[in-house]
Write a protein that holds these residues in place. Structure first.
Motif, PDB file in Angstrom:
ATOM      1  N   ALA A 109      23.096 -12.562  13.175  1.00 55.74           N
ATOM      2  CA  ALA A 109      22.717 -13.744  13.959  1.00 55.74           C
ATOM      3  C   ALA A 109      21.346 -13.555  14.590  1.00 55.74           C
ATOM      4  CB  ALA A 109      23.771 -14.004  15.033  1.00 55.74           C
ATOM      5  N   LEU A 110      21.064 -12.363  15.071  1.00 58.46           N
ATOM      6  CA  LEU A 110      19.745 -12.081  15.639  1.00 58.46           C
ATOM      7  C   LEU A 110      18.664 -12.238  14.579  1.00 58.46           C
ATOM      8  CD1 LEU A 110      17.856 -10.993  17.860  1.00 58.46           C
ATOM      9  CD2 LEU A 110      18.494  -8.676  17.152  1.00 58.46           C
ATOM     10  N   MET A 111      18.908 -11.718  13.386  1.00 60.65           N
ATOM     11  CA  MET A 111      17.913 -11.812  12.316  1.00 60.65           C
ATOM     12  C   MET A 111      17.642 -13.263  11.941  1.00 60.65           C
ATOM     13  SD  MET A 111      19.204  -8.563  10.045  1.00 60.65           S
ATOM     14  CE  MET A 111      18.102  -8.887   8.658  1.00 60.65           C
ATOM     15  N   GLU A 112      18.687 -14.083  11.927  1.00 61.05           N
ATOM     16  CA  GLU A 112      18.494 -15.514  11.636  1.00 61.05           C
ATOM     17  C   GLU A 112      17.685 -16.220  12.722  1.00 61.05           C
ATOM     18  OE1 GLU A 112      21.548 -18.024  10.095  1.00 61.05           O
ATOM     19  OE2 GLU A 112      22.656 -16.352   9.195  1.00 61.05           O
ATOM     20  N   SER A 113      17.655 -15.630  13.903  1.00 58.22           N
ATOM     21  CA  SER A 113      16.969 -16.257  15.028  1.00 58.22           C
ATOM     22  C   SER A 113      15.502 -15.866  15.122  1.00 58.22           C
ATOM     23  CB  SER A 113      17.675 -15.865  16.333  1.00 58.22           C
ATOM     24  OG  SER A 113      19.047 -16.215  16.298  1.00 58.22           O
ATOM     25  N   LEU A 114      15.095 -14.855  14.351  1.00 62.50           N
ATOM     26  CA  LEU A 114      13.732 -14.350  14.416  1.00 62.50           C
ATOM     27  C   LEU A 114      12.816 -15.060  13.433  1.00 62.50           C
ATOM     28  CD1 LEU A 114      14.680 -10.554  14.594  1.00 62.50           C
ATOM     29  CD2 LEU A 114      13.782 -11.928  16.478  1.00 62.50           C
ATOM     30  N   ASP A 115      11.504 -14.966  13.667  1.00 59.39           N
ATOM     31  CA  ASP A 115      10.536 -15.543  12.748  1.00 59.39           C
ATOM     32  C   ASP A 115      10.329 -14.674  11.517  1.00 59.39           C
ATOM     33  OD1 ASP A 115       9.744 -17.795  14.430  1.00 59.39           O
ATOM     34  OD2 ASP A 115       8.869 -16.268  15.732  1.00 59.39           O
ATOM     35  N   LEU A 116      10.552 -13.371  11.670  1.00 64.00           N
ATOM     36  CA  LEU A 116      10.221 -12.418  10.602  1.00 64.00           C
ATOM     37  C   LEU A 116      10.995 -11.131  10.849  1.00 64.00           C
ATOM     38  CD1 LEU A 116       8.153 -11.823   8.210  1.00 64.00           C
ATOM     39  CD2 LEU A 116       6.674 -10.838   9.977  1.00 64.00           C
ATOM     40  N   VAL A 117      11.330 -10.460   9.764  1.00 59.69           N
ATOM     41  CA  VAL A 117      11.934  -9.130   9.840  1.00 59.69           C
ATOM     42  C   VAL A 117      11.108  -8.171   8.985  1.00 59.69           C
ATOM     43  CG1 VAL A 117      13.901  -7.711   9.136  1.00 59.69           C
ATOM     44  CG2 VAL A 117      14.286  -9.884  10.329  1.00 59.69           C
ATOM     45  N   ILE A 118      10.760  -7.031   9.549  1.00 55.54           N
ATOM     46  CA  ILE A 118      10.047  -5.981   8.811  1.00 55.54           C
ATOM     47  C   ILE A 118      10.955  -4.759   8.758  1.00 55.54           C
ATOM     48  CG2 ILE A 118       8.031  -4.473   8.736  1.00 55.54           C
ATOM     49  CD1 ILE A 118       6.485  -6.599  10.263  1.00 55.54           C
ATOM     50  N   SER A 119      11.265  -4.305   7.557  1.00 56.43           N
ATOM     51  CA  SER A 119      12.194  -3.203   7.379  1.00 56.43           C
ATOM     52  C   SER A 119      11.556  -2.088   6.564  1.00 56.43           C
ATOM     53  CB  SER A 119      13.465  -3.695   6.678  1.00 56.43           C
ATOM     54  OG  SER A 119      14.245  -2.604   6.234  1.00 56.43           O
TER      55      SER A 119
END
Length: 238
Positions: free
Chosen positions: A227-237
């Motif tokens: 849910a947090l990831m869906e709420s962010l503009d971008l994810v860097i892994s």
């Protein structure tokens, strides 16, 4: 041999050879615990197929997508997965029911280890192209964490994952020192959210620019992290 074949794109032969893992105690997962007819390509219309998770959590998250291919063939797909992933895997198209690895098995017609789907969906796995997300967080959880994310003033809100399990024998190829990402963390008007669940967070204190990382509780379980990831503009892994 299997990994070499897969790496060069020989999927049909590579996936067949990869079944050799089931003879290795360290890689056989729960294969030995599941009794029942192995699925080898029989008609699935009106049949129940049990897909059994094995190896790591990441393997389950990657391969559960193929449930929809079996559902498209007419199967009722039951996914037996690690308990922390049960709710999230229930959101996958084609999954009719989810049970935890420790639960009693319901009736089924065929069973298949999750990492063996390539043996019956050759030569290239059909669901690996560009596609929309196949894992979805519960809307109520997304709304909860979006309100938390939106309350942090920033031009962009970005999730960051830099490390895996330090006990993994291949950790040197799966993790990066947080200090190496210091230039990212110094970018103005970006709010950074840690997606780590403990591992690697001990490095924060030694990286001055990392002290602004947002450490919200959502990072500690898969349902809230999704849910947090869906709420962010971008994810860097990593």
């Amino acid at each position: 041999l299997a990994l070499a074949l897969l790496a060069r794109g020989d999927f049909a032969e590579g996936w067949r050879e990869y079944d050799a893992r089931l003879a290795l105690p360290t890689l056989s997962g729960n294969e030995r615990r599941v009794q029942g007819q192995r699925y080898t390509g029989e008609p699935l219309q009106g049949r129940t197929l049990l897909l059994t998770a094995e190896q790591g959590l990441g393997d389950t998250l990657q391969f559960i997508r193929f449930a929809r291919d079996f559902a498209a063939r007419g199967a009722r797909v039951i996914a037996q997965v690690q308990a922390p992933l049960a709710k999230l895997c229930g959101s996958v198209p084609g999954v009719a029911a989810v049970i935890a690895s420790s639960d009693n098995l319901p009736p089924f017609d065929y069973q298949l280890p999750l990492l063996s789907v390539g043996t019956v969906l050759p030569p290239a796995l059909p669901s690996t192209g560009n596609e929309s997300a196949y894992l979805r967080a519960a809307p109520a959880r997304v709304a909860k964490w979006r309100s938390v994310v939106d309350a942090v003033p920033a031009r962009m809100r970005v999730g960051l994952s830099w490390a895996g399990n330090p006990a993994h024998p291949n950790d040197r190829r799966r993790s990066i020192a947080l200090a190496a990402l210091a230039p990212l963390l110094e970018i103005d008007e970006v709010a950074w959210f840690s997606l780590q669940r403990g591992d690697g967070e001990d490095q924060i204190g030694s990286v001055p620019s990392a002290k602004a990382l947002q450490l919200v509780d959502a990072r500690n379980n898969f349902d809230d992290k999704a849910a947090l990831m869906e709420s962010l503009d971008l994810v860097i892994s990593v």
